[in-house]
Scaffold this motif. Structure first.
Motif, PDB file in Angstrom:
ATOM      1  N   LEU A   1      41.053  29.754  40.827  1.00 37.22           N
ATOM      2  CA  LEU A   1      41.617  30.980  41.396  1.00 37.22           C
ATOM      3  C   LEU A   1      40.521  32.036  41.491  1.00 37.22           C
ATOM      4  O   LEU A   1      39.673  32.137  40.603  1.00 37.22           O
ATOM      5  CB  LEU A   1      42.746  31.501  40.504  1.00 37.22           C
ATOM      6  CG  LEU A   1      44.066  30.742  40.603  1.00 37.22           C
ATOM      7  CD1 LEU A   1      44.987  31.147  39.462  1.00 37.22           C
ATOM      8  CD2 LEU A   1      44.726  31.018  41.952  1.00 37.22           C
ATOM      9  N   HIS A   2      40.570  32.820  42.568  1.00 36.24           N
ATOM     10  CA  HIS A   2      39.579  33.889  42.681  1.00 36.24           C
ATOM     11  C   HIS A   2      40.094  35.003  43.560  1.00 36.24           C
ATOM     12  O   HIS A   2      40.875  34.776  44.477  1.00 36.24           O
ATOM     13  CB  HIS A   2      38.243  33.350  43.214  1.00 36.24           C
ATOM     14  CG  HIS A   2      38.357  32.634  44.509  1.00 36.24           C
ATOM     15  ND1 HIS A   2      38.879  31.363  44.618  1.00 36.24           N
ATOM     16  CD2 HIS A   2      38.027  32.992  45.781  1.00 36.24           C
ATOM     17  CE1 HIS A   2      38.839  30.975  45.877  1.00 36.24           C
ATOM     18  NE2 HIS A   2      38.343  31.935  46.603  1.00 36.24           N
ATOM     19  N   GLU A   3      39.637  36.216  43.244  1.00 37.71           N
ATOM     20  CA  GLU A   3      39.986  37.410  44.012  1.00 37.71           C
ATOM     21  C   GLU A   3      38.815  38.368  43.899  1.00 37.71           C
ATOM     22  O   GLU A   3      38.032  38.300  42.953  1.00 37.71           O
ATOM     23  CB  GLU A   3      41.261  38.036  43.449  1.00 37.71           C
ATOM     24  CG  GLU A   3      41.214  38.385  41.961  1.00 37.71           C
ATOM     25  CD  GLU A   3      42.581  38.709  41.391  1.00 37.71           C
ATOM     26  OE1 GLU A   3      43.125  37.841  40.669  1.00 37.71           O
ATOM     27  OE2 GLU A   3      43.090  39.801  41.668  1.00 37.71           O
ATOM     28  N   HIS A   4      38.674  39.233  44.911  1.00 35.23           N
ATOM     29  CA  HIS A   4      37.497  40.087  44.979  1.00 35.23           C
ATOM     30  C   HIS A   4      37.905  41.566  45.054  1.00 35.23           C
ATOM     31  O   HIS A   4      38.962  41.886  45.610  1.00 35.23           O
ATOM     32  CB  HIS A   4      36.653  39.758  46.207  1.00 35.23           C
ATOM     33  CG  HIS A   4      36.299  38.319  46.343  1.00 35.23           C
ATOM     34  ND1 HIS A   4      35.525  37.647  45.434  1.00 35.23           N
ATOM     35  CD2 HIS A   4      36.624  37.401  47.290  1.00 35.23           C
ATOM     36  CE1 HIS A   4      35.373  36.395  45.817  1.00 35.23           C
ATOM     37  NE2 HIS A   4      36.044  36.208  46.934  1.00 35.23           N
ATOM     38  N   ALA A   5      37.057  42.425  44.545  1.00 35.82           N
ATOM     39  CA  ALA A   5      37.329  43.863  44.638  1.00 35.82           C
ATOM     40  C   ALA A   5      36.059  44.630  44.945  1.00 35.82           C
ATOM     41  O   ALA A   5      35.002  44.333  44.390  1.00 35.82           O
ATOM     42  CB  ALA A   5      37.947  44.361  43.332  1.00 35.82           C
ATOM     43  N   ASN A   6      36.185  45.592  45.858  1.00 37.63           N
ATOM     44  CA  ASN A   6      35.092  46.524  46.138  1.00 37.63           C
ATOM     45  C   ASN A   6      35.256  47.693  45.177  1.00 37.63           C
ATOM     46  O   ASN A   6      36.298  48.357  45.160  1.00 37.63           O
ATOM     47  CB  ASN A   6      35.198  46.981  47.604  1.00 37.63           C
ATOM     48  CG  ASN A   6      34.087  47.936  47.980  1.00 37.63           C
ATOM     49  OD1 ASN A   6      33.338  48.420  47.117  1.00 37.63           O
ATOM     50  ND2 ASN A   6      33.970  48.217  49.281  1.00 37.63           N
TER      51      ASN A   6
ATOM     52  N   ALA B   1      44.695  36.846  44.835  1.00 41.11           N
ATOM     53  CA  ALA B   1      44.083  35.598  44.353  1.00 41.11           C
ATOM     54  C   ALA B   1      44.601  34.394  45.130  1.00 41.11           C
ATOM     55  O   ALA B   1      45.769  34.338  45.510  1.00 41.11           O
ATOM     56  CB  ALA B   1      44.394  35.419  42.868  1.00 41.11           C
ATOM     57  N   HIS B   2      43.706  33.450  45.387  1.00 42.74           N
ATOM     58  CA  HIS B   2      44.102  32.156  45.920  1.00 42.74           C
ATOM     59  C   HIS B   2      43.091  31.130  45.410  1.00 42.74           C
ATOM     60  O   HIS B   2      42.138  31.472  44.710  1.00 42.74           O
ATOM     61  CB  HIS B   2      44.202  32.180  47.447  1.00 42.74           C
ATOM     62  CG  HIS B   2      42.898  32.125  48.185  1.00 42.74           C
ATOM     63  ND1 HIS B   2      42.766  31.571  49.431  1.00 42.74           N
ATOM     64  CD2 HIS B   2      41.669  32.575  47.837  1.00 42.74           C
ATOM     65  CE1 HIS B   2      41.519  31.684  49.819  1.00 42.74           C
ATOM     66  NE2 HIS B   2      40.834  32.281  48.880  1.00 42.74           N
ATOM     67  N   ARG B   3      43.337  29.877  45.751  1.00 44.47           N
ATOM     68  CA  ARG B   3      42.384  28.832  45.367  1.00 44.47           C
ATOM     69  C   ARG B   3      42.406  27.744  46.423  1.00 44.47           C
ATOM     70  O   ARG B   3      43.362  27.627  47.193  1.00 44.47           O
ATOM     71  CB  ARG B   3      42.719  28.251  43.995  1.00 44.47           C
ATOM     72  CG  ARG B   3      44.124  27.696  43.876  1.00 44.47           C
ATOM     73  CD  ARG B   3      44.350  27.214  42.445  1.00 44.47           C
ATOM     74  NE  ARG B   3      45.717  26.785  42.260  1.00 44.47           N
ATOM     75  CZ  ARG B   3      46.190  26.283  41.125  1.00 44.47           C
ATOM     76  NH1 ARG B   3      45.389  26.141  40.073  1.00 44.47           N
ATOM     77  NH2 ARG B   3      47.455  25.920  41.032  1.00 44.47           N
TER      78      ARG B   3
END
Lengths: 366, 366, 366, 366
Positions: free
Chosen positions: D322-327, D282-284
């Motif tokens: 804040l956001h983070e991504h997942a496949n 996560a980052h922003r």
């Protein structure tokens, strides 16, 4: 918002469409054609209205704040100038903020920094100073000083000075609207002065010369203070060899000497001079401007309304509003200090300018 | 050119190789390894030698040219300063040219323009002026004026002035070497003055301010004249708040106010001040420099040789030569005007600088 | 060098003047008017002469160097191409250097770096590779690779490859002339490969896309290799939608994708395509160019002389020499790879270009 | 808005102060300390909320608009995506606008131009095309096309194509807020195609090469179309040599090839690839982003909320969220197309970024 022009939206509400719109709303959606003509206007429509703030109205109110609140309570004793239509965002015009701040001898506000960019234009008093990232600068009347985005800054008045009033100019509304504002109080509340007094002006204020080292790469001017005497002399010299602009008289913009560009990434500033009796032609441009009368008296016609001004009065020109200026004296010059958001317009490719050609280039006042 | 280091060429001539080399030559070819170590030296080797030109030697010679040739015959009455090893390209150091020019009251040289960039530094006399693209500028002692590449320019002395001598600085050898020099005589021989006197300084010479229109996009400074008084004052102010450079004392470079960069694409210029008694440390850099003593007396140590100088003396520092400066007076400051080819070094990615760390940072003179 | 034009030097030698000149020489000085017309020519005069190097002449000579010297002795086995008038500075044209280098399978030259900028254009063979600052790149015929100023670089041929020949292009003569050349042998003689094979192309070689981090700030392209297949395809696509230049046919310049500018600060490069039967018009410009025929056959007329060329032939166009190109085939296209010093001309404000308008735009061959 | 921190405003209302505030209001003024803490927040507070628009919800609604309105009535048949808190400015997130547009074979919208910048990302259908200033470009699924500020543009679907749906992205809310929007319908309603089909891609779409003439100086990319195949291939190649970003996986931004910078002055765009099973940290950052799932399925955690997505779903990340991504797939990669207002943040000096360091770099979902 129907518009009977080919290529514009022109849809009449029907029961079927209303049901459709309601269903769209359930999915955080809507039909563009219901707002298209509104959000794609033929030309800019400013929410701000031309406004004049008379110093003779405000001075006493500003002074009175001294008795009403302490700097400790208020953070800063500032009377904000709010555009009638922009009170919700504390803006004086467009996305600019401005206020009049007063300080007594011996007072010093605490240091802080923020993403917003700031400037001050000194209106009266003696002994004022500003400290920017350790650089302390004494300030006299009509001096212009920067406290750029991200710099620690604090203001004060020396114990042996007089009551001081200055105008603050910031882009707080813009930076809030862009959802990018950060704010910090200095960890020691007051920052130390780490450089020789006025080193910024003495290092970067020579005409046509610059130090080689260190290389300045910050996005704002390392010259933090622009002194009235030097600026006024420059205006007079420029006026002696140039006709100036038909719309602005003799105008010089304040620049970052390291780049020749605007002093800060979001705010530009200028000083212009109207010759005795000079009356300019009308034009308009995108971008908002706040003016303060640095010298003389006269009037401006803004969007068809006449505003008479004298020294220390403040007025605004909203985006795309027609405006023209006149010096009311046949013997003395008049000078207008101004700050604006033109750097935003230029950086984003949105600056546009247009001369007014009807009626000999002058507006008809309403 | 053999070099007994791995990775360097080290081939002994043999009869077979000599035959091979001869055959290559027939096809406009050669073997790299016969010259590789020579053309890829470990560090720069300047052809120029450190040289001092004493004004007391040259002044009379310059004056005498007035009797020997007319401006009409000579084009310009100039005594060139030629580096002992660079006479073939008429260079004073590296690829820079310099000369001392004299003019009598009432004389005016014809106008011309060329791809080479030029500057003048006034040494003595009154009434001198330069006209650049229609801008006329009166010049006093120690003023510095540009006549950039491609501009029509002509020099003269007013009828009521005195005999004038100035130093010319140009990049003629560089532009010739780069095979890019064009030259034109003005079609009317003398160009008209089309602008108010000194409009360049009065338009672009204000500190921290610039006109908005017209937008200046030429690759050189629109500020053509840098006056001694303002420059010297800027130096003193800067010196009051800064230690300056350990190698150069208090140094300000002349800049294009519209960009904050060098005054011309191929030639930079600076004025530096040595405090009473100041002695700098040695360093070296790529790029060639011509100095003129604008004020005071002292000495410089260049590549291990000491050169004592006094006002109006001229000396050069070749590329990569160690150099350090000293003010010989304990009571008065000393000032050095200089011009250089640093813009070439920077534009082409070739600038490199190195401090001398042995012997306490000072060279041992030979 | 007298010139009977007003505004030019026209002084006849006299005994008195000769004595004066001798005295000037004693003080490292001279009279400008004795050389003025020579050093300020009406237009550029290149020392270089148009020259064609035929590959059928050179190939065997290059191959023979393998038997004559080892890479260890020679540093690099290179047959230099020397312009008849520029042998003294080992230049092929202007201040550019070029040579043909040969390597056998399994050979690898030691790593070095220098202030000079370099490129290679692969002519024949398989298994060639270059390592630049730890980035290893396999190279096929007609690929173009950079080894920019200041980067560690080494060349080699894989053990299972074939004999390889390529053309080197450098600005060694320029950097020497500018007295700014530094040279270092890698401390471990051979640098390690620290990045995945071809990571430069795979990171920076996508059309219209770039990585965000890390930010590339070096003055040369991070894309070190430009592959023939992609370049030729781009030329064909461009030719399908554009008439191209009347002087150059369909020309694409190689660029630094991070800036859109030239690949290195001192050397530019391009690939151009002549349609079957295409014959261009003549023009001239400042700046020197070395061409290699990448594909096809034809001829160029340079300064009035016709040079017939076929694949892998190399020829030069000196500064300000008129030139025009022709594809001799009516069925196949022809491609010319070229490198030049245009970035120097542009950075220093010295680029100038002129179309030839006489004789229908074509030169008359002599 | 009192704040019990030194250096912040902390003034309690009193009858005297209330009277004072009322008096200030009469002069279009106010007391800063009543709003200071609100307009100078410690960190950005976005009005927008993280939102996901599912294509399976919207597709049928978009299709239905075809029966409800004609292009002539609606101007464009577009279903806008409106952020729950930004319906008043028709924004999907921050000051960005987005909508889904549908067109049937043979339909063509009229041409217009505006100060707002626009882009399209094709979602489904065949035969779509866009015309920008006379350049016509056929568009396939997942192609990305620009219609920059000030360009005449029109969209259509060929008669032999299929129903087409694409996502529009614009900065209309920003340009309106900045009071700088101009709008024009094309004088002939439909602009002519004046250039060869796809000439933009064929001229500017080669890797590492650019045409020399004409020189492109507009503030947006001359490469108007970025094709999915080439972009996806570039991502795969980049992924083969780079770990990518811990926050974004393998991300390439779309650039103006002439400058290496963002495609338009106010809107940037990127395509990123998540490896099978990849989950980012996560980052922003300041700046708003709209994503469309170009390929695959997975989820993003935004401000503590999990949003599961599949192909063609659209979601937004507000400024400083804040956001983070997942496949979600262990075998297939996933790709996210996105557009953003980062160029605004960068130009105005307002970009800031921060990694999340708690909990192993991952948010705890709420």
């Amino acid at each position: 918002m129907r518009d009977d022009v080919l290529g514009r939206a022109n849809v009449r509400d029907t029961p079927e469409l209303k049901a459709y719109y309601a269903e769209l709303a359930r999915y955080d959606a809507g039909a563009l054609w219901t707002v298209a003509n509104d959000i794609e206007p033929w030309e800019p429509r400013s929410l701000s209205v031309p406004t004049l703030w008379r110093y003779r109205d405000l001075r006493e109110l500003v002074m009175r704040s001294v008795d009403l609140v302490t700097p400790e309570q208020a953070g800063r004793r500032v009377v904000m100038l709010t555009n009638p239509n922009r009170k919700d965002v504390s803006a004086c015009v467009g996305w600019l903020y401005s206020g009049l701040q007063v300080m007594r001898p011996g007072e010093e506000a605490t240091a802080h920094r923020h993403s917003a960019s700031a400037l001050r234009f000194i209106m009266e008093g003696s002994g004022a100073y500003t400290v920017v990232d350790g650089h302390k600068m004494p300030l006299g009347a009509r001096d212009f000083v920067l406290t750029p985005n991200g710099t620690w800054h604090q203001h004060g008045v020396e114990a042996d000075g007089g009551w001081c009033i200055w105008q603050d100019g910031l882009d707080i509304p813009l930076v809030n609207a862009l959802e990018a504002n950060f704010y910090e109080v200095h960890p020691q509340l007051y920052q130390p002065v780490t450089k020789p007094i006025d080193d910024s002006v003495k290092t970067y204020g020579g005409p046509g010369v610059l130090p080689v080292n260190p290389v300045w790469t910050k996005p704002y001017s390392p010259l933090f203070k622009y002194q009235w005497d030097a600026t006024y002399e420059a205006l007079q010299r420029y006026a002696s060899v140039s006709e100036g602009s038909p719309y602005d008289g003799t105008l010089l913009q304040f620049v970052n000497p390291v780049t020749g560009k605007d002093v800060m990434p979001t705010i530009g500033a200028a000083m212009q001079r109207l010759r005795p009796g000079e009356r300019t032609l009308a034009h308009r441009h995108t971008g908002s401007v706040m003016y303060q009368v640095a010298k003389g008296r006269g009037y401006s016609i803004i969007a068809g309304r006449r505003f008479d001004w004298e020294e220390r009065d403040i007025f605004c020109v909203p985006s795309w509003a027609l405006h023209e200026h006149a010096n009311a004296s046949d013997s003395d010059d008049a000078c207008l200090f101004s700050f604006n958001d033109f750097p935003v317009m230029h950086s984003l490719g949105l600056y546009r300018e247009e001369a007014w050609t009807e009626n000999g280039g002058h507006q008809i006042t309403t």
